[in-house]
Write a protein that holds these residues in place. Structure first.
Motif, PDB file in Angstrom:
ATOM      1  N   ALA A  47     -94.422  12.680 -68.835  1.00  0.00           N
ATOM      2  CA  ALA A  47     -95.281  12.069 -67.820  1.00  0.00           C
ATOM      3  C   ALA A  47     -94.534  10.969 -67.068  1.00  0.00           C
ATOM      4  CB  ALA A  47     -96.542  11.508 -68.478  1.00  0.00           C
ATOM      5  N   LYS A  48     -93.713  10.227 -67.788  1.00  0.00           N
ATOM      6  CA  LYS A  48     -92.917   9.155 -67.167  1.00  0.00           C
ATOM      7  C   LYS A  48     -91.893   9.748 -66.191  1.00  0.00           C
ATOM      8  CE  LYS A  48     -90.015   5.179 -68.369  1.00  0.00           C
ATOM      9  NZ  LYS A  48     -89.362   4.442 -69.491  1.00  0.00           N
ATOM     10  N   LEU A  49     -91.287  10.865 -66.563  1.00  0.00           N
ATOM     11  CA  LEU A  49     -90.324  11.522 -65.676  1.00  0.00           C
ATOM     12  C   LEU A  49     -90.986  11.957 -64.378  1.00  0.00           C
ATOM     13  CD1 LEU A  49     -88.450  13.746 -68.284  1.00  0.00           C
ATOM     14  CD2 LEU A  49     -87.480  11.794 -67.072  1.00  0.00           C
ATOM     15  N   GLU A  50     -92.210  12.478 -64.489  1.00  0.00           N
ATOM     16  CA  GLU A  50     -92.935  12.911 -63.294  1.00  0.00           C
ATOM     17  C   GLU A  50     -93.320  11.712 -62.433  1.00  0.00           C
ATOM     18  OE1 GLU A  50     -94.982  15.204 -60.478  1.00  0.00           O
ATOM     19  OE2 GLU A  50     -93.428  15.699 -61.952  1.00  0.00           O
ATOM     20  N   ILE A 174     -88.808  20.205 -59.108  1.00  0.00           N
ATOM     21  CA  ILE A 174     -90.242  19.916 -59.008  1.00  0.00           C
ATOM     22  C   ILE A 174     -90.954  20.427 -60.249  1.00  0.00           C
ATOM     23  CG2 ILE A 174     -92.321  20.529 -57.696  1.00  0.00           C
ATOM     24  CD1 ILE A 174     -90.543  20.604 -55.184  1.00  0.00           C
ATOM     25  N   HIS A 175     -91.982  19.703 -60.670  1.00  0.00           N
ATOM     26  CA  HIS A 175     -92.749  20.136 -61.851  1.00  0.00           C
ATOM     27  C   HIS A 175     -93.371  21.504 -61.590  1.00  0.00           C
ATOM     28  CE1 HIS A 175     -95.639  20.227 -65.110  1.00  0.00           C
ATOM     29  NE2 HIS A 175     -95.056  19.159 -65.629  1.00  0.00           N
ATOM     30  N   PHE A 221     -87.777  24.458 -68.367  1.00  0.00           N
ATOM     31  CA  PHE A 221     -87.818  23.201 -67.609  1.00  0.00           C
ATOM     32  C   PHE A 221     -87.185  22.097 -68.456  1.00  0.00           C
ATOM     33  CE2 PHE A 221     -90.668  19.824 -65.480  1.00  0.00           C
ATOM     34  CZ  PHE A 221     -89.844  19.740 -64.365  1.00  0.00           C
ATOM     35  N   TYR A 222     -86.189  21.376 -67.887  1.00  0.00           N
ATOM     36  CA  TYR A 222     -85.366  20.476 -68.674  1.00  0.00           C
ATOM     37  C   TYR A 222     -85.167  19.127 -67.993  1.00  0.00           C
ATOM     38  CZ  TYR A 222     -84.083  24.748 -71.165  1.00  0.00           C
ATOM     39  OH  TYR A 222     -84.116  25.915 -71.878  1.00  0.00           O
ATOM     40  N   MET A 223     -84.871  18.137 -68.827  1.00  0.00           N
ATOM     41  CA  MET A 223     -84.523  16.797 -68.361  1.00  0.00           C
ATOM     42  C   MET A 223     -83.024  16.607 -68.462  1.00  0.00           C
ATOM     43  SD  MET A 223     -85.417  13.175 -70.284  1.00  0.00           S
ATOM     44  CE  MET A 223     -84.403  13.656 -71.721  1.00  0.00           C
ATOM     45  N   ARG A 224     -82.416  16.136 -67.367  1.00  0.00           N
ATOM     46  CA  ARG A 224     -80.999  15.789 -67.409  1.00  0.00           C
ATOM     47  C   ARG A 224     -80.839  14.357 -67.931  1.00  0.00           C
ATOM     48  NH1 ARG A 224     -81.153  17.921 -61.952  1.00  0.00           N
ATOM     49  NH2 ARG A 224     -80.336  20.044 -61.830  1.00  0.00           N
ATOM     50  N   GLN A 225     -79.592  13.985 -68.205  1.00  0.00           N
ATOM     51  CA  GLN A 225     -79.306  12.647 -68.732  1.00  0.00           C
ATOM     52  C   GLN A 225     -79.762  11.548 -67.778  1.00  0.00           C
ATOM     53  OE1 GLN A 225     -78.270  11.791 -71.630  1.00  0.00           O
ATOM     54  NE2 GLN A 225     -77.195  13.514 -72.536  1.00  0.00           N
TER      55      GLN A 225
END
Length: 281
Positions: A47-50, A174-175, A221-225
């Motif tokens: 949620a914080k990433l979005e 995009i989400h 769906f992934y988060m980068r560093q």
């Protein structure tokens, strides 16, 4: 469903293949994907990433400025619609979504000074770099900050005024819950018969397989560093979401590439999804 032209499988050069078929995984690669599920990004962190998506992209351009991406001169080879025709009697109107620092639009303007380009990006800093470019001219380019997942675009671009829109390595950031609304927003500004030129990361691309546990947000769906995110698409999903948004499919294929460095003994498979999607006449 993907549309095939002569099965749309043809070798472009030694290391490039256009295909309707997805990439097959080795047993070792299947294990890598399974290990990613051992620890997922928490709901709070996701949620914080979005919430902070704009901030993370702004920090990306603060660090890298105009140095990270190379000019995308390959786009006119892949998308003939971006080439000016000899019989064109008026300028085309193009909308580049996720323009970054202008690596696509400035080479295009060099080749076709009759084209008018709307260019937007989520990052205000990226848009500022576009405006600082020596070739920036508001008679030819209008650059502005915008969240394409919202209706902000209607404040900048008139309904049904765009001939060509580009979504090149943009939708993946995009989400997934916002894919449909994003495409509907693009649909509204396209003229009847207008086309979206699309290219993005394909399912099981090398970059997807390299993610470790703790970086997966949800399926593909992934988060980068650095806090930016990346989705990896199947051509089937792309076809479905464009059709649901009202588009007709002109082409929708995988591009298989191999990044080869003989000096370092590297042979890395890359896979992208590329397509053209038209607003009905």
């Amino acid at each position: 469903m993907a549309i095939a032209c002569e099965d749309y499988v043809a070798k472009c050069d030694q290391n490039v293949l256009y295909s309707t078929e997805a990439r097959e995984l080795s047993s070792e690669e299947c294990v890598k994907l399974q290990l990613q599920n051992e620890r997922l990004v928490s709901e709070h962190q996701a949620a914080k990433l979005e919430l902070n998506a704009k901030r993370y992209w702004d920090l990306f351009y603060k660090r890298n400025e105009t140095r990270f991406f190379k000019d995308r001169r390959w786009t006119t080879r892949e998308f003939k619609e971006l080439c000016s025709g000899e019989n064109s009697y008026k300028p085309k109107v193009m909308f580049e979504i996720g323009c970054g620092v202008g690596n696509l639009i400035f080479p295009l303007i060099e080749d076709d000074p009759q084209m008018f380009v709307y260019a937007c990006d989520l990052s205000p800093r990226a848009v500022e770099f576009v405006k600082l470019h020596p070739s920036y001219n508001e008679n030819v380019i209008k650059a502005f900050q915008c969240d394409i997942t919202t209706d902000e675009i209607s404040k900048e671009i008139a309904f049904e005024s765009v001939d060509i829109a580009t979504l090149i390595f943009v939708l993946s950031a995009i989400h997934p819950n916002k894919f449909h609304q994003t495409l509907r927003n693009v649909f509204k500004v396209l003229k009847p018969g207008g086309v979206v030129l699309f290219r993005d990361y394909g399912l099981y691309d090398m970059a997807q397989l390299r993610f470790k546990a703790g970086h997966k947000i949800s399926e593909n769906f992934y988060m980068r560093q650095d806090g930016t995110r990346s989705y990896y698409f199947s051509s089937e999903l792309i076809g479905n979401i464009f059709e649901e948004a009202g588009f007709e499919i002109r082409s929708n294929v995988y591009i298989h590439r191999r990044t080869i460095n003989k000096k370092e003994d590297l042979d890395v498979p890359r896979i992208f999804v590329q397509g053209q999607f038209q607003k009905p006449l």
